[in-house]
Design an enzyme around this catalytic site. Structure first.
Site, mmCIF file in Angstrom:
data_model
loop_
_atom_site.group_PDB
_atom_site.id
_atom_site.type_symbol
_atom_site.label_atom_id
_atom_site.label_comp_id
_atom_site.label_asym_id
_atom_site.label_seq_id
_atom_site.Cartn_x
_atom_site.Cartn_y
_atom_site.Cartn_z
ATOM 1 N N ARG A 217 0.840 -1.215 0.000
ATOM 2 C CA ARG A 217 0.000 0.000 0.000
ATOM 3 C C ARG A 217 0.868 1.256 0.000
ATOM 4 O O ARG A 217 1.060 1.890 -1.029
ATOM 5 C CB ARG A 217 -0.952 -0.039 1.214
ATOM 6 N N ASP A 218 1.472 1.586 1.137
ATOM 7 C CA ASP A 218 2.260 2.827 1.207
ATOM 8 C C ASP A 218 3.430 2.751 0.230
ATOM 9 O O ASP A 218 3.796 3.745 -0.411
ATOM 10 C CB ASP A 218 2.776 3.008 2.652
ATOM 11 N N HIS B 65 4.903 4.696 12.672
ATOM 12 C CA HIS B 65 4.875 4.648 11.202
ATOM 13 C C HIS B 65 5.783 5.779 10.718
ATOM 14 O O HIS B 65 5.334 6.904 10.497
ATOM 15 C CB HIS B 65 3.421 4.840 10.730
ATOM 16 N N HIS C 159 8.494 7.508 8.211
ATOM 17 C CA HIS C 159 9.159 7.602 6.907
ATOM 18 C C HIS C 159 10.600 8.062 7.142
ATOM 19 O O HIS C 159 10.893 8.731 8.139
ATOM 20 C CB HIS C 159 8.378 8.551 5.992
ATOM 21 N N CYS D 269 4.066 9.397 0.180
ATOM 22 C CA CYS D 269 2.660 9.780 0.075
ATOM 23 C C CYS D 269 2.531 10.726 -1.099
ATOM 24 O O CYS D 269 3.291 11.683 -1.212
ATOM 25 C CB CYS D 269 2.190 10.443 1.370
ATOM 26 N N ASN E 184 8.672 4.532 3.694
ATOM 27 C CA ASN E 184 8.680 4.068 5.088
ATOM 28 C C ASN E 184 10.073 3.553 5.392
ATOM 29 O O ASN E 184 10.797 3.136 4.494
ATOM 30 C CB ASN E 184 7.716 2.892 5.266
HETATM 31 P P1 HMG Z 1 -13.460 13.913 -2.928
HETATM 32 O O1 HMG Z 1 -13.235 14.317 -4.346
HETATM 33 O O2 HMG Z 1 -13.576 14.996 -1.893
HETATM 34 O O3 HMG Z 1 -14.697 12.914 -2.779
HETATM 35 O O4 HMG Z 1 -12.288 12.922 -2.503
HETATM 36 P P2 HMG Z 1 -16.205 13.002 -3.195
HETATM 37 O O5 HMG Z 1 -16.975 12.285 -2.128
HETATM 38 O O6 HMG Z 1 -16.584 14.426 -3.542
HETATM 39 O O7 HMG Z 1 -16.244 12.117 -4.531
HETATM 40 C C1 HMG Z 1 -15.585 12.514 -5.725
HETATM 41 C C2 HMG Z 1 -15.407 11.298 -6.626
HETATM 42 O O8 HMG Z 1 -14.611 10.306 -5.986
HETATM 43 C C3 HMG Z 1 -16.730 10.604 -6.960
HETATM 44 O O9 HMG Z 1 -16.564 10.012 -8.240
HETATM 45 C C4 HMG Z 1 -16.809 9.505 -5.934
HETATM 46 O O10 HMG Z 1 -17.606 8.428 -6.328
HETATM 47 C C5 HMG Z 1 -15.358 9.087 -5.841
HETATM 48 P P3 HMG Z 1 -17.039 10.742 -9.588
HETATM 49 O O11 HMG Z 1 -18.511 11.032 -9.386
HETATM 50 O O12 HMG Z 1 -16.211 12.000 -9.728
HETATM 51 O O13 HMG Z 1 -16.736 9.733 -10.658
HETATM 52 N N1 HMG Z 1 -15.025 8.470 -4.562
HETATM 53 C C6 HMG Z 1 -14.422 7.274 -4.428
HETATM 54 N N2 HMG Z 1 -13.996 6.377 -5.346
HETATM 55 C C7 HMG Z 1 -13.432 5.253 -4.878
HETATM 56 N N3 HMG Z 1 -13.275 4.989 -3.573
HETATM 57 C C8 HMG Z 1 -13.688 5.864 -2.625
HETATM 58 C C9 HMG Z 1 -14.298 7.058 -3.058
HETATM 59 N N4 HMG Z 1 -14.797 8.119 -2.398
HETATM 60 C C10 HMG Z 1 -15.245 8.970 -3.330
HETATM 61 N N5 HMG Z 1 -13.506 5.587 -1.344
HETATM 62 C C11 HMG Z 1 -11.343 11.141 -1.230
HETATM 63 C C12 HMG Z 1 -12.211 12.379 -1.201
HETATM 64 C C13 HMG Z 1 -11.015 10.761 0.177
HETATM 65 C C14 HMG Z 1 -12.103 10.024 -1.927
HETATM 66 C C15 HMG Z 1 -10.062 11.471 -2.043
HETATM 67 O O14 HMG Z 1 -9.499 12.627 -1.512
HETATM 68 C C16 HMG Z 1 -9.047 10.364 -2.034
HETATM 69 O O15 HMG Z 1 -9.284 9.267 -2.500
HETATM 70 N N6 HMG Z 1 -7.843 10.674 -1.535
HETATM 71 C C17 HMG Z 1 -6.737 9.703 -1.537
HETATM 72 C C18 HMG Z 1 -5.979 9.825 -0.261
HETATM 73 C C19 HMG Z 1 -4.868 8.804 -0.225
HETATM 74 O O16 HMG Z 1 -5.040 7.651 -0.586
HETATM 75 N N7 HMG Z 1 -3.690 9.262 0.268
HETATM 76 C C20 HMG Z 1 -2.584 8.391 0.478
HETATM 77 C C21 HMG Z 1 -2.810 7.485 1.656
HETATM 78 S S1 HMG Z 1 -2.636 8.322 3.248
HETATM 79 C C22 HMG Z 1 -0.958 8.146 3.605
HETATM 80 O O17 HMG Z 1 -0.186 7.741 2.771
HETATM 81 C C23 HMG Z 1 -0.489 8.455 4.981
HETATM 82 C C24 HMG Z 1 -0.225 7.201 5.823
HETATM 83 O O18 HMG Z 1 0.699 6.338 5.184
HETATM 84 C C25 HMG Z 1 0.334 7.588 7.205
HETATM 85 C C26 HMG Z 1 1.516 8.565 7.111
HETATM 86 O O19 HMG Z 1 2.532 8.233 6.492
HETATM 87 O O20 HMG Z 1 1.361 9.655 7.657
HETATM 88 C C27 HMG Z 1 -1.521 6.415 6.055
HETATM 89 MG MG MG Z 2 2.861 6.547 5.249
#
Ligand code: HMG
Ligand code: MG
Length: 304
Positions: A16-17, A208, A210, A241, A250
């Site tokens: 994933r990450d 967690h 990085h 990210c 990570n």
């Molecule tokens: P949004 O645009 O605000 O969402 O995104 P929305 O509710 O307005 O929906 C917009 C579109 O997205 C729609 O589709 C929804 O159906 C679709 P459209 O009508 O345009 O075709 N949608 C989805 N599709 C699939 N799966 C879903 C989903 N939800 C809505 N769950 C949202 C909000 C959260 C979806 C968006 O911002 C997003 O996906 N962000 C990705 C964030 C991400 O994955 N970041 C990386 C992981 S976090 C990380 O790495 C940190 C961590 O490792 C810890 C650390 O290191 O600190 C965990």
């Molecule tokens: Mg991370």
């Protein structure tokens, strides 16, 4: 090292990450093979994917195919990220037994990462947490930017405590503390954990970290001394990210294992087997491992 005992759980992040920030998305088939190879090393928790918008993170498209292909009864947990009910429902349909919500301690990062404020994100997570608990799924919460934010700089530990408290109150069994951009130092880690553990049980905190600034192992040592026994790491040090530009992966699973083995702490994970998996996934990605222990161990093998 006595606080919390000598057994450490590693949560493998590469599928994933590790892969969410790679320029070339890997097919679900390769991601499945990565997970299967990781599962044969002794790991008991492997983060398998993210049910986020494929428009935002195309690398995680097909997480349903990946998750549905895995054996969930072989003593290995396969958590997945879910940002909202849409993601939760898709994860559940693919057979998820472990889901993770992900919040941030920085407003700017929350907006860039999930397009809403911290308060709004918690409101989105509430029904996810309720549904997960009602269905007996294991629930983890992430807090990003626990020591620094790419947009706001240093982050107040009180902000981390406030978000962690909310996530625990919603039913998260574990909070993973994300040093998303790796700016934390041992002093900052000690300060953060001293504050958090006044109120939160250290046995339910995970680290967690990085490794962007090369501080991750030093910070992990401080976390271990504070009693943390769950460590997130990524084979070959893959990761980053998409919403934290310049952040590297990570901490490498190989680096963590080498350190823990040297300290006599037990993980049940075979370091040589992990090095092999790291070499394999790096071949798929066409890049060398970022983990120093992986490179050193591979070089030692070649010279013998
Ligand atoms: P949004 O645009 O605000 O969402 O995104 P929305 O509710 O307005 O929906 C917009 C579109 O997205 C729609 O589709 C929804 O159906 C679709 P459209 O009508 O345009 O075709 N949608 C989805 N599709 C699939 N799966 C879903 C989903 N939800 C809505 N769950 C949202 C909000 C959260 C979806 C968006 O911002 C997003 O996906 N962000 C990705 C964030 C991400 O994955 N970041 C990386 C992981 S976090 C990380 O790495 C940190 C961590 O490792 C810890 C650390 O290191 O600190 C965990
Ligand atoms: Mg991370």
């Amino acid at each position: 090292m006595t606080a919390g005992g000598d057994a450490v759980t590693l949560v493998e992040m590469a599928p994933r990450d590790g892969l969410q920030n790679e320029a070339t998305p890997l097919t679900p088939d390769i991601r499945i093979e990565l997970i299967q190879r990781l599962a044969s090393t002794g790991l008991t928790q492997i983060e398998a994917g993210a049910f986020v918008s494929p428009k935002w993170v195309p690398q995680m498209a097909g997480s349903d195919t990946v998750l549905a292909s895995l054996q969930h009864d072989a003593g290995i947990r396969y958590p997945v990220l879910v940002p909202n009910m849409k993601g939760f429902e898709a994860a559940q349909a693919a057979g998820a037994r472990d889901v993770s919500v992900f919040a941030a301690a920085s407003e700017s990062f929350s907006r860039k990462n999930i397009n809403c404020s911290i308060a709004e994100s918690l409101e989105r997570f509430r029904p996810v947490c309720e549904a997960a608990q009602a269905q007996g799924l294991r629930l983890r919460g992430y807090v990003s930017c626990v020591m620094g934010c790419p947009y706001e700089g240093p982050v107040d530990p009180e902000a981390v405590l406030a978000v962690s408290r909310e996530l625990f109150a919603m039913g998260c069994e574990e909070i993973s503390l994300g040093d998303t951009i790796g700016t934390g130092t041992p002093a900052a880690t000690r300060h953060l954990l001293a504050l958090l553990t006044q109120e939160l049980p250290v046995g339910r905190l995970a680290a967690h970290f990085h490794d962007t600034y090369g501080q991750a192992l030093a910070n992990l040592l401080v976390a271990l001394e504070a009693g943390v026994r769950v460590i997130d790491a990524s084979v070959a040090g893959l990761g980053g990210c998409p919403y934290a530009k310049g952040a590297s992966g990570n901490v490498g699973t190989e680096d963590v294992l080498y350190m823990l083995n040297g300290m006599g702490m037990t993980t049940g994970v075979d370091l040589d087997a992990i090095v092999d998996v790291g070499a394999w996934i790096c071949e798929q990605l066409g890049r060398p491992p970022a983990s120093k222990a992986a490179r050193a161990l591979a070089a030692r093998r070649q010279s013998t």
